[in-house]
Design a protein around this motif. Sequence first.
Motif, PDB file in Angstrom:
ATOM      1  N   PRO A  23       0.815  -1.215   0.000  1.00  0.00           N
ATOM      2  CA  PRO A  23       0.000   0.000   0.000  1.00  0.00           C
ATOM      3  C   PRO A  23       0.847   1.263   0.000  1.00  0.00           C
ATOM      4  O   PRO A  23       1.842   1.365   0.717  1.00  0.00           O
ATOM      5  CB  PRO A  23      -0.809  -0.124   1.302  1.00  0.00           C
ATOM      6  CG  PRO A  23      -0.895  -1.599   1.543  1.00  0.00           C
ATOM      7  CD  PRO A  23       0.429  -2.140   1.081  1.00  0.00           C
ATOM      8  N   THR A  25       0.467   5.797  -1.552  1.00  0.00           N
ATOM      9  CA  THR A  25      -0.460   6.845  -2.011  1.00  0.00           C
ATOM     10  C   THR A  25       0.008   7.582  -3.261  1.00  0.00           C
ATOM     11  O   THR A  25      -0.700   8.447  -3.746  1.00  0.00           O
ATOM     12  CB  THR A  25      -0.700   7.890  -0.900  1.00  0.00           C
ATOM     13  OG1 THR A  25       0.545   8.455  -0.535  1.00  0.00           O
ATOM     14  CG2 THR A  25      -1.394   7.277   0.298  1.00  0.00           C
ATOM     15  N   TRP A  62      -2.684   7.728   9.136  1.00  0.00           N
ATOM     16  CA  TRP A  62      -2.547   7.180   7.797  1.00  0.00           C
ATOM     17  C   TRP A  62      -2.492   8.235   6.704  1.00  0.00           C
ATOM     18  O   TRP A  62      -2.469   7.880   5.524  1.00  0.00           O
ATOM     19  CB  TRP A  62      -3.661   6.168   7.542  1.00  0.00           C
ATOM     20  CG  TRP A  62      -3.575   5.028   8.494  1.00  0.00           C
ATOM     21  CD1 TRP A  62      -4.455   4.718   9.493  1.00  0.00           C
ATOM     22  CD2 TRP A  62      -2.518   4.070   8.588  1.00  0.00           C
ATOM     23  NE1 TRP A  62      -4.020   3.622  10.182  1.00  0.00           N
ATOM     24  CE2 TRP A  62      -2.826   3.196   9.652  1.00  0.00           C
ATOM     25  CE3 TRP A  62      -1.329   3.855   7.881  1.00  0.00           C
ATOM     26  CZ2 TRP A  62      -2.010   2.137  10.011  1.00  0.00           C
ATOM     27  CZ3 TRP A  62      -0.518   2.794   8.245  1.00  0.00           C
ATOM     28  CH2 TRP A  62      -0.860   1.951   9.295  1.00  0.00           C
ATOM     29  N   TRP A 105      -4.721   5.446  -0.756  1.00  0.00           N
ATOM     30  CA  TRP A 105      -3.976   4.195  -0.614  1.00  0.00           C
ATOM     31  C   TRP A 105      -4.430   3.182  -1.658  1.00  0.00           C
ATOM     32  O   TRP A 105      -5.622   2.959  -1.856  1.00  0.00           O
ATOM     33  CB  TRP A 105      -4.196   3.604   0.775  1.00  0.00           C
ATOM     34  CG  TRP A 105      -3.553   4.376   1.882  1.00  0.00           C
ATOM     35  CD1 TRP A 105      -4.143   5.312   2.686  1.00  0.00           C
ATOM     36  CD2 TRP A 105      -2.197   4.280   2.314  1.00  0.00           C
ATOM     37  NE1 TRP A 105      -3.235   5.804   3.591  1.00  0.00           N
ATOM     38  CE2 TRP A 105      -2.023   5.180   3.386  1.00  0.00           C
ATOM     39  CE3 TRP A 105      -1.102   3.515   1.896  1.00  0.00           C
ATOM     40  CZ2 TRP A 105      -0.815   5.333   4.044  1.00  0.00           C
ATOM     41  CZ3 TRP A 105       0.110   3.669   2.553  1.00  0.00           C
ATOM     42  CH2 TRP A 105       0.244   4.577   3.619  1.00  0.00           C
TER      43      TRP A 105
END
Length: 129
Positions: A23, A25, A62, A105
């Motif tokens: 994961p 971004t 996050w 994500w």
Amino acid sequence: KFHRSVKVETYFTIQRKNEHLRPHTDAPSKLLSMIFYFPDINSDVDNMGTEFWKVNKNKTLWKNWKNSHLPDEQLKNFKNDNELFFRSKFEKNKLVGFVKNDISWHSVLNNSNADNQIRKALVINIREA
């Protein structure tokens, strides 16, 4: 007037059996990311697509504008706080995409292709110039 100089970049990706993309971004300069799939005839269309995640808990923790890739030891905590809300099917002539933000994500964790298959995709990014 709203104006922003952008550049378009493309590249071809190949992932072999059990190669994963943790994961992340995407880079801060990206505005829009798109992935165009090229599956083999027997590709596992249900498990080789791109996974998109939604932050459910600890949103501040996050936020990831700078695109720090998630280390393996944080994956369990990530999965506890985030929900897989969409996995695209890895189908011929499919284009998936998203707008970059600090919680955009996405991953390819379930790349379950066979020994002789590869996960092929064309990535198209629109970035700030």
